[in-house]
Scaffold this motif. Structure first.
Motif, short mmCIF file in Angstrom:
data_model
loop_
_atom_site.label_atom_id
_atom_site.label_comp_id
_atom_site.label_asym_id
_atom_site.label_seq_id
_atom_site.Cartn_x
_atom_site.Cartn_y
_atom_site.Cartn_z
N ALA A 189 -10.86 -53.55 -58.41
CA ALA A 189 -9.90 -52.59 -57.88
C ALA A 189 -10.36 -52.17 -56.50
N GLY A 190 -9.44 -52.06 -55.56
CA GLY A 190 -9.77 -51.53 -54.25
C GLY A 190 -10.11 -50.05 -54.33
N LEU A 191 -10.61 -49.50 -53.24
CA LEU A 191 -11.02 -48.10 -53.22
C LEU A 191 -9.87 -47.17 -53.54
N ARG A 192 -8.71 -47.42 -52.95
CA ARG A 192 -7.55 -46.56 -53.18
C ARG A 192 -7.01 -46.74 -54.60
N PHE A 193 -6.96 -47.97 -55.06
CA PHE A 193 -6.50 -48.26 -56.42
C PHE A 193 -7.36 -47.49 -57.43
N ALA A 194 -8.68 -47.58 -57.27
CA ALA A 194 -9.58 -46.90 -58.20
C ALA A 194 -9.39 -45.39 -58.15
N ARG A 195 -9.17 -44.86 -56.95
CA ARG A 195 -8.97 -43.41 -56.83
C ARG A 195 -7.66 -42.98 -57.49
N MET A 225 -13.28 -43.66 -73.03
CA MET A 225 -13.81 -44.65 -72.09
C MET A 225 -13.80 -44.11 -70.67
N GLY A 226 -13.03 -43.03 -70.41
CA GLY A 226 -12.96 -42.50 -69.06
C GLY A 226 -11.93 -43.27 -68.24
N GLN A 227 -11.53 -42.65 -67.12
CA GLN A 227 -10.46 -43.23 -66.33
C GLN A 227 -10.82 -44.62 -65.80
N LEU A 228 -12.08 -44.80 -65.36
CA LEU A 228 -12.47 -46.05 -64.73
C LEU A 228 -13.24 -46.96 -65.68
N GLY A 229 -13.40 -46.55 -66.93
CA GLY A 229 -14.16 -47.36 -67.86
C GLY A 229 -13.61 -48.77 -67.98
N GLY A 230 -14.46 -49.76 -67.76
CA GLY A 230 -14.05 -51.15 -67.88
C GLY A 230 -13.32 -51.69 -66.67
N LEU A 270 4.64 -42.96 -62.09
CA LEU A 270 5.39 -42.50 -63.26
C LEU A 270 5.11 -43.36 -64.48
N THR A 271 5.03 -44.68 -64.27
CA THR A 271 4.77 -45.57 -65.40
C THR A 271 3.35 -45.37 -65.92
N PHE A 272 2.40 -45.09 -65.04
CA PHE A 272 1.03 -44.78 -65.46
C PHE A 272 1.03 -43.59 -66.42
N ILE A 273 1.79 -42.55 -66.06
CA ILE A 273 1.87 -41.37 -66.93
C ILE A 273 2.58 -41.72 -68.24
N GLU A 274 3.71 -42.42 -68.12
CA GLU A 274 4.49 -42.78 -69.31
C GLU A 274 3.66 -43.62 -70.29
N LYS A 275 2.90 -44.57 -69.77
CA LYS A 275 2.10 -45.47 -70.60
C LYS A 275 0.68 -44.96 -70.79
N GLU A 276 0.41 -43.75 -70.31
CA GLU A 276 -0.90 -43.11 -70.45
C GLU A 276 -2.03 -44.02 -69.98
N GLY A 277 -1.84 -44.57 -68.78
CA GLY A 277 -2.92 -45.31 -68.14
C GLY A 277 -2.88 -46.81 -68.29
N HIS A 278 -1.96 -47.34 -69.07
CA HIS A 278 -1.91 -48.79 -69.28
C HIS A 278 -0.80 -49.40 -68.41
N LEU A 279 -1.23 -50.10 -67.37
CA LEU A 279 -0.32 -50.83 -66.51
C LEU A 279 -0.78 -52.29 -66.47
N VAL A 284 -6.30 -44.37 -60.14
CA VAL A 284 -6.56 -44.36 -61.58
C VAL A 284 -7.40 -43.14 -61.96
N GLU A 285 -8.39 -42.83 -61.14
CA GLU A 285 -9.27 -41.71 -61.42
C GLU A 285 -8.52 -40.39 -61.41
N VAL A 286 -7.68 -40.18 -60.38
CA VAL A 286 -6.97 -38.91 -60.24
C VAL A 286 -5.89 -38.76 -61.30
N LEU A 287 -5.01 -39.76 -61.42
CA LEU A 287 -3.91 -39.65 -62.39
C LEU A 287 -4.43 -39.63 -63.82
N GLY A 288 -5.44 -40.45 -64.10
CA GLY A 288 -6.03 -40.42 -65.43
C GLY A 288 -6.71 -39.10 -65.72
#
Length: 391
Positions: free
Chosen positions: A153-159, A1-6, A367-376, A161-165
């Motif tokens: 998502a705000g501009l920074r929030f989306a970025r 789905m990609g980092q920003l999908g949905g 860290l939680t983003f990495i641990e949960k592989e993108g699910h927060l 997700v995009e970078v860490l994902g």
């Protein structure tokens, strides 16, 4: 789905001219208390990170009101954590944006109370989440509004997700993760996930001594979590390349460490010790050989993720390892990401924050983003908003 999908973005919101928009920000900033007791913002990094989103919403004609928590009030008003100093700084940086009182003055925020959600969104037409640093919390202001309002998502929030994902899903190789900090228990689950993603895992800071003990080394009086030695041994045996310190900058028995206080500095002699640490000696930084080895790995990486200092850097005697690795990050030709928290403070102190490709505002959320592989909770809530892209 990609980092920003949905994930709904600002362009997925309806026409904003003449509307009221609630923006969840992470303005949980450090405060400085002056000689007369007046509080001012000591570091406005989290405020400035939200400015592009706030200004864009204003430019589109919206009436913008921000909301945030500050500190740890116990579900009731507390003068120490009132938003006044943050509001003053915000008005200097972005006039015209309102700021609610501290969300955590109401117990409904942390309890994710539905009636608090309704009070929060009353009179608003849309919601924007620009608080990636709080996205790992299932609190009312994070997960509640997207159930009822067009959200984005705000501009920074989306970025974020995009970078860490992106570095988790398709990093440029070799992918190196440098993980430090004091407590191995705080980062063990993150390390387990990273071990399946990276080419080399570099471990430093206080947490390294539990790994060294798992490898059979004597660590003297260094920080040691005996309850996690077996888990560290399993990770060492997992097949991923893990680099641990081979030499340590250590403090003699009876010595003290930390920043200078009351005009008195910490005391005790320091020496570099290879291999096992003698009884009573406390390892507080990686040694020069280790710092050079870590820096070489960073210099040759296609992607570098760094989270956590490699020593007790608040004491200048034990800041060298962190400085050497930070400088290697700054000069690395690869894509460099710093995962929030004390790593950001270390970069700021060294004047290197502008020399890395991306500095996360997340801290624990990163860290939680990495641990949960993108699910927060904050990300999943936005993807369920009424205006979220489908399919």
């Amino acid at each position: 789905m990609g980092q920003l999908g949905g994930l709904p973005l600002l362009e997925d919101l309806p026409e904003l001219d003449g509307t009221r928009v609630l923006v969840r920000v992470d303005f949980n900033v450090p405060l400085h208390i002056g000689v007369r007791g007046k509080a001012t913002v000591a570091d406005d990094f989290r405020i400035t990170a939200a400015l592009p989103t706030l200004r864009r919403l204003l430019d589109e004609g919206a009436d913008v009101v921000a909301c945030s928590h500050l500190g740890r009030p116990a579900g009731a008003p507390d003068p120490r954590w009132e938003m006044d100093p943050v509001r003053e700084r915000l008005q200097v940086l972005c006039p015209g944006v309102g700021l609610m009182e501290n969300l955590r003055f109401d117990p409904g925020e942390k309890a994710n109370d539905s009636s608090f959600v309704q009070r929060l969104i009353e009179g608003f037409d849309a919601y924007v989440d620009e608080a990636f640093g709080a996205a790992h919390r299932a609190h009312a202001s994070i997960v509640g509004p997207p159930r009822f309002l067009p959200s984005a998502a705000g501009l920074r929030f989306a970025r974020e997700v995009e970078v860490l994902g992106g570095i988790l899903e398709h990093p440029a190789r070799p992918f190196v993760a440098v993980v430090g900090g004091a407590k191995v228990a705080d980062k063990l689950e993150v390390l387990k996930v990273l071990a399946t993603k990276v080419d080399t895992l570099v471990v430093g800071g206080g947490m390294a001594y539990t790994f060294m003990a798992a490898r059979g080394q004597h660590v003297g009086s260094s920080l040691l979590d005996e309850t996690h030695i077996e888990a560290c041994r399993d990770l060492l045996d997992s097949g991923v390349r893990i680099l641990l310190p081979t030499d340590t900058r250590a403090l003699e028995p009876g010595g003290t460490f930390g920043p200078p206080s009351g005009g008195h500095g910490p005391r005790g002699s320091v020496k570099v010790i290879e291999g096992d640490l003698p009884d009573g000696w406390t390892g507080l930084d990686i040694g020069p050989d280790t710092a050079a080895a870590f820096a070489d790995v960073v210099a040759g990486a296609g992607t570098v993720l760094w989270n956590g200092p490699l020593g007790a850097f608040e004491d200048k005697r034990f800041a060298r390892g962190t400085r050497i690795v930070a400088e290697a990050m700054a000069h690395s030709p690869g894509f460099t990401v710093v995962g929030g928290g004390d790593s950001v403070s270390a970069l700021d102190e060294l004047g290197l924050a502008d020399e890395v490709d991306f500095v996360s505002t997340g801290g624990g959320a990163s860290l939680t983003f990495i641990e949960k592989e993108g699910h927060l909770p904050g990300i999943d809530a936005l993807r369920l908003a009424p205006n979220a892209p489908r399919g």
